[in-house]
Scaffold this motif. Sequence first.
Motif, PDB file in Angstrom:
ATOM      1  N   GLU A   1       0.828  -1.210   0.000  1.00  0.00           N
ATOM      2  CA  GLU A   1       0.000   0.000   0.000  1.00  0.00           C
ATOM      3  C   GLU A   1       0.866   1.265   0.000  1.00  0.00           C
ATOM      4  O   GLU A   1       0.578   2.221  -0.718  1.00  0.00           O
ATOM      5  N   ASN A   2       1.928   1.262   0.800  1.00  0.00           N
ATOM      6  CA  ASN A   2       2.822   2.425   0.837  1.00  0.00           C
ATOM      7  C   ASN A   2       3.445   2.688  -0.529  1.00  0.00           C
ATOM      8  O   ASN A   2       3.553   3.831  -0.966  1.00  0.00           O
ATOM      9  N   LYS A   3       3.852   1.624  -1.217  1.00  0.00           N
ATOM     10  CA  LYS A   3       4.452   1.778  -2.547  1.00  0.00           C
ATOM     11  C   LYS A   3       3.411   2.294  -3.548  1.00  0.00           C
ATOM     12  O   LYS A   3       3.725   3.120  -4.404  1.00  0.00           O
ATOM     13  N   MET A   4       2.169   1.798  -3.439  1.00  0.00           N
ATOM     14  CA  MET A   4       1.105   2.245  -4.349  1.00  0.00           C
ATOM     15  C   MET A   4       0.784   3.721  -4.115  1.00  0.00           C
ATOM     16  O   MET A   4       0.579   4.484  -5.061  1.00  0.00           O
ATOM     17  N   LYS A   5       0.757   4.109  -2.840  1.00  0.00           N
ATOM     18  CA  LYS A   5       0.500   5.504  -2.488  1.00  0.00           C
ATOM     19  C   LYS A   5       1.582   6.394  -3.106  1.00  0.00           C
ATOM     20  O   LYS A   5       1.296   7.450  -3.659  1.00  0.00           O
ATOM     21  N   LYS A   6       2.818   5.929  -3.033  1.00  0.00           N
ATOM     22  CA  LYS A   6       3.952   6.678  -3.585  1.00  0.00           C
ATOM     23  C   LYS A   6       3.803   6.820  -5.109  1.00  0.00           C
ATOM     24  O   LYS A   6       4.092   7.882  -5.662  1.00  0.00           O
ATOM     25  N   ALA A   7       3.322   5.771  -5.786  1.00  0.00           N
ATOM     26  CA  ALA A   7       3.136   5.829  -7.242  1.00  0.00           C
ATOM     27  C   ALA A   7       2.127   6.916  -7.609  1.00  0.00           C
ATOM     28  O   ALA A   7       2.315   7.658  -8.580  1.00  0.00           O
ATOM     29  N   ILE A   8       1.069   7.062  -6.811  1.00  0.00           N
ATOM     30  CA  ILE A   8       0.054   8.090  -7.066  1.00  0.00           C
ATOM     31  C   ILE A   8       0.634   9.479  -6.776  1.00  0.00           C
ATOM     32  O   ILE A   8       0.386  10.432  -7.508  1.00  0.00           O
TER      33      ILE A   8
ATOM     34  N   LYS B   1      -3.421  11.329 -19.745  1.00  0.00           N
ATOM     35  CA  LYS B   1      -3.991   9.977 -19.706  1.00  0.00           C
ATOM     36  C   LYS B   1      -2.866   8.940 -19.772  1.00  0.00           C
ATOM     37  O   LYS B   1      -2.889   7.942 -19.045  1.00  0.00           O
ATOM     38  N   GLN B   2      -1.885   9.184 -20.634  1.00  0.00           N
ATOM     39  CA  GLN B   2      -0.733   8.284 -20.771  1.00  0.00           C
ATOM     40  C   GLN B   2       0.034   8.185 -19.454  1.00  0.00           C
ATOM     41  O   GLN B   2       0.432   7.105 -19.037  1.00  0.00           O
ATOM     42  N   MET B   3       0.240   9.327 -18.793  1.00  0.00           N
ATOM     43  CA  MET B   3       0.945   9.346 -17.510  1.00  0.00           C
ATOM     44  C   MET B   3       0.156   8.542 -16.472  1.00  0.00           C
ATOM     45  O   MET B   3       0.732   7.823 -15.647  1.00  0.00           O
ATOM     46  N   GLY B   4      -1.164   8.664 -16.522  1.00  0.00           N
ATOM     47  CA  GLY B   4      -2.029   7.919 -15.608  1.00  0.00           C
ATOM     48  C   GLY B   4      -1.911   6.423 -15.834  1.00  0.00           C
ATOM     49  O   GLY B   4      -1.875   5.632 -14.880  1.00  0.00           O
ATOM     50  N   GLU B   5      -1.837   6.025 -17.103  1.00  0.00           N
ATOM     51  CA  GLU B   5      -1.684   4.595 -17.425  1.00  0.00           C
ATOM     52  C   GLU B   5      -0.370   4.062 -16.864  1.00  0.00           C
ATOM     53  O   GLU B   5      -0.316   2.946 -16.351  1.00  0.00           O
TER      54      GLU B   5
ATOM     55  N   SER C   1       2.484   0.794 -12.743  1.00  0.00           N
ATOM     56  CA  SER C   1       3.347   0.724 -11.552  1.00  0.00           C
ATOM     57  C   SER C   1       2.610   0.067 -10.390  1.00  0.00           C
ATOM     58  O   SER C   1       3.167  -0.788  -9.698  1.00  0.00           O
ATOM     59  N   VAL C   2       1.344   0.479 -10.190  1.00  0.00           N
ATOM     60  CA  VAL C   2       0.544  -0.088  -9.097  1.00  0.00           C
ATOM     61  C   VAL C   2       0.375  -1.602  -9.304  1.00  0.00           C
ATOM     62  O   VAL C   2       0.534  -2.390  -8.363  1.00  0.00           O
ATOM     63  N   ARG C   3       0.087  -2.014 -10.542  1.00  0.00           N
ATOM     64  CA  ARG C   3      -0.093  -3.456 -10.822  1.00  0.00           C
ATOM     65  C   ARG C   3       1.217  -4.223 -10.636  1.00  0.00           C
ATOM     66  O   ARG C   3       1.215  -5.375 -10.176  1.00  0.00           O
ATOM     67  N   ASN C   4       2.338  -3.596 -10.997  1.00  0.00           N
ATOM     68  CA  ASN C   4       3.640  -4.250 -10.800  1.00  0.00           C
ATOM     69  C   ASN C   4       3.942  -4.432  -9.312  1.00  0.00           C
ATOM     70  O   ASN C   4       4.510  -5.448  -8.912  1.00  0.00           O
ATOM     71  N   ILE C   5       3.562  -3.450  -8.512  1.00  0.00           N
ATOM     72  CA  ILE C   5       3.752  -3.550  -7.054  1.00  0.00           C
ATOM     73  C   ILE C   5       2.928  -4.734  -6.540  1.00  0.00           C
ATOM     74  O   ILE C   5       3.414  -5.553  -5.759  1.00  0.00           O
ATOM     75  N   ARG C   6       1.683  -4.841  -7.009  1.00  0.00           N
ATOM     76  CA  ARG C   6       0.802  -5.953  -6.614  1.00  0.00           C
ATOM     77  C   ARG C   6       1.480  -7.283  -6.951  1.00  0.00           C
ATOM     78  O   ARG C   6       1.552  -8.181  -6.116  1.00  0.00           O
ATOM     79  N   ARG C   7       1.977  -7.395  -8.182  1.00  0.00           N
ATOM     80  CA  ARG C   7       2.627  -8.635  -8.623  1.00  0.00           C
ATOM     81  C   ARG C   7       3.811  -8.975  -7.714  1.00  0.00           C
ATOM     82  O   ARG C   7       3.961 -10.117  -7.268  1.00  0.00           O
ATOM     83  N   ASP C   8       4.660  -7.997  -7.415  1.00  0.00           N
ATOM     84  CA  ASP C   8       5.841  -8.232  -6.582  1.00  0.00           C
ATOM     85  C   ASP C   8       5.456  -8.662  -5.169  1.00  0.00           C
ATOM     86  O   ASP C   8       6.081  -9.569  -4.595  1.00  0.00           O
ATOM     87  N   GLU C   9       4.433  -8.021  -4.617  1.00  0.00           N
ATOM     88  CA  GLU C   9       4.014  -8.362  -3.252  1.00  0.00           C
ATOM     89  C   GLU C   9       3.386  -9.761  -3.207  1.00  0.00           C
ATOM     90  O   GLU C   9       3.580 -10.501  -2.246  1.00  0.00           O
TER      91      GLU C   9
ATOM     92  N   ALA D   1      -5.878   6.692  -9.406  1.00  0.00           N
ATOM     93  CA  ALA D   1      -5.133   7.219 -10.558  1.00  0.00           C
ATOM     94  C   ALA D   1      -6.117   7.747 -11.605  1.00  0.00           C
ATOM     95  O   ALA D   1      -5.909   8.828 -12.170  1.00  0.00           O
ATOM     96  N   ASP D   2      -7.194   6.997 -11.854  1.00  0.00           N
ATOM     97  CA  ASP D   2      -8.209   7.438 -12.818  1.00  0.00           C
ATOM     98  C   ASP D   2      -8.845   8.764 -12.387  1.00  0.00           C
ATOM     99  O   ASP D   2      -9.073   9.647 -13.210  1.00  0.00           O
TER     100      ASP D   2
END
Length: 186
Positions: A11-18, A119-123, A128-136, A172-173
């Motif tokens: 969650e901390n990493k996802m927050k940082k991505a936003i 929009k591209q930056m948001g994607e 990044s958020v999905r990659n964090i999920r995968r790693d965790e 992000a959306d």
Amino acid sequence: MPVKQIAMDGENKMKKAIEVLQDEFKGVRTGRASTGLVENIKVDYYGNPTPLKSLAALSTPQADMILVKPFDPSSIKDIDKAILASDVGLTPMVDGKVIRLNVPTLTEERRKQLAGQVKQMGEQAKVSVRNIRRDEIKQLEKEEKESVITEDELEKGKKQLDDLTKQYTDKADQVVKHKSDEIMQG
């Protein structure tokens, strides 16, 4: 590492991505003057690349102007040069001890381009958020394999991470929509 710790770490990493996404958006023009457009421009100040916000007071006295007032008047030439060299597309006008930056209004076509860029930056942030999920999740699976956590805890942790991923991709959306609306309104 317990499941709760891995989920919190994710969650901390996802927050940082936003937060990174929101910081990137500060540099995107909306048609209104904003000090965020220029505050991170690096100025060569006595041989060190220094952010403009550390060298000058930045203000927006009008909706279409940014005023840069250097703390050290001798740095005005360096600041002028750095703004010209940056990719913000603003031409500095040195006026005594201050620099004025006129922010022209954006054309409809340019607004659409910027909205697409946003929009591209948001994607990218969502990736990044999905990659964090995968790693965790990999971390959880590794711990389950080593019998540190149970299979039930693994499934519970995966569900938590899925929920967090949904929450942060939605965030992000929202941030993208808000910035796009701001750009289109001018």
